[in-house]
Write an enzyme that holds these catalytic residues in place. Structure first.
Site, PDB file in Angstrom:
ATOM      1  CG  ASP A  86      -2.282  -0.489   0.993  1.00  0.00           C
ATOM      2  OD1 ASP A  86      -2.705  -0.538  -0.172  1.00  0.00           O
ATOM      3  OD2 ASP A  86      -2.965  -0.848   1.978  1.00  0.00           O
ATOM      4  CE  LYS A 116      -4.702  -2.048  -1.276  1.00  0.00           C
ATOM      5  NZ  LYS A 116      -5.420  -0.866  -0.701  1.00  0.00           N
ATOM      6  CD  GLU A 185     -12.262  -1.723   2.381  1.00  0.00           C
ATOM      7  OE1 GLU A 185     -12.406  -1.799   3.625  1.00  0.00           O
ATOM      8  OE2 GLU A 185     -11.222  -1.326   1.839  1.00  0.00           O
TER       9      GLU A 185
END
Length: 288
Positions: A86, A116, A185
């Protein structure tokens, strides 16, 4: 034995072949090794480490140095899985140039194989710049934890027609910019299924229903180690908290009862060796 390395290209092949993609987070060497040896396809060093490992209330306090430190530990364990790291809050919001610079650090200093970042069409310029720098990018839309303050909490996204349409546009914009996969998500399963059908690249769901190309969970949620009420989409696959609490209580009790270590768990002097404690006149046999 050699194992086939997971790559963005092999993930695409899995989507095309209808093979489910498995993904989990990990933040240290032992858990990463377990995840990798279990055959999980994608291993994410997520900024969720702020809550899962560092004790923060959210992900916003996680720094680049935090991500680099934990990603290096994970890198030492990974042989098969695709290692994704991330980009933490503040590492890509200021400029495209800083985005590329920080992503390059994750690749060069921590061995990340992809990065990400969160956000939809507004992040397309950054995704394109990273792709041009030959850094694979995983997008992340829907409930984006780094937007916690703007969203007013952890809320399911895309429930209105307009919001659903925007998420579809976001997904397509990220794909066109060069994203190799997209995390969905906290969106309704029907919307996740539609986005999955629209895209050529794989979708990986978390709280997005069963119709995504893959699924991801936080390692600590998987084993009931989060110390908080789990989200609706979390399923526990083992109770490590109970196991560890019982073990800790047994250890304390054994030490307090002077049952640990016992004679078999202790080292002994070789037979016939006599030693004296300096200045006492005592020898190792208990006499003078």
């Amino acid at each position: 034995m050699d194992v086939a390395k997971v790559t963005p290209q092999s993930l695409l092949a899995q989507k095309q072949n209808g093979a489910a993609i498995t993904a989990l987070t990990a933040y240290d060497y032992p858990t990463a090794r377990l995840v990798d040896e279990a055959g999980i396809d994608v291993l994410l060093v997520g900024d969720s480490l702020g809550m899962a490992v560092l004790g923060y209330e959210d992900t916003l306090s996680v720094t680049m140095e935090d991500m680099l430190h934990h990603a290096r530990a994970v890198r030492r364990a990974v042989r098969r899985a695709l290692l994704v790291v991330d980009m933490p809050y503040g590492s890509y919001q200021l400029s495209v140039e800083e985005t590329v610079r920080n992503a390059l650090r994750l690749v060069k200093e921590a061995g990340s194989e992809a990065v990400k970042l969160e956000g939809g069409a507004s992040q397309a310029v950054r995704v394109r710049a990273l792709a041009e720098a030959e850094i694979p990018v995983v997008g992340h839309i829907g409930l984006t934890p780094q937007s916690l303050l703007k969203m007013g909490g952890y809320r399911v996204q895309g429930r209105s027609e307009a919001a659903a349409a925007q998420l579809c546009e976001d997904a397509l914009a990220l794909e066109q910019a060069g994203a190799v996969a997209i995390v969905l998500e906290g969106v309704p399963r029907e919307l996740a299924a539609k986005i999955t059908g629209l895209l050529e690249v794989p979708t990986i769901g978390i709280g997005a229903g069963p119709d995504c190309d893959g699924q991801i969970l936080v390692f600590h949620d998987l084993f009931s180690l989060s110390f908080r009420r789990p989200a609706k989409f979390v399923r526990s696959f083992g109770n490590a908290e109970e196991l560890m609490r019982n073990g800790l209580e047994d250890f304390r009790a054994a030490v307090e009862a002077r049952d640990f270590p016992n004679d078999e768990e202790s080292y002994h002097m070789p037979a016939g060796v006599v030693f004296e404690l300096a200045g006492t006149g005592h020898n190792g046999r208990g006499g003078r």
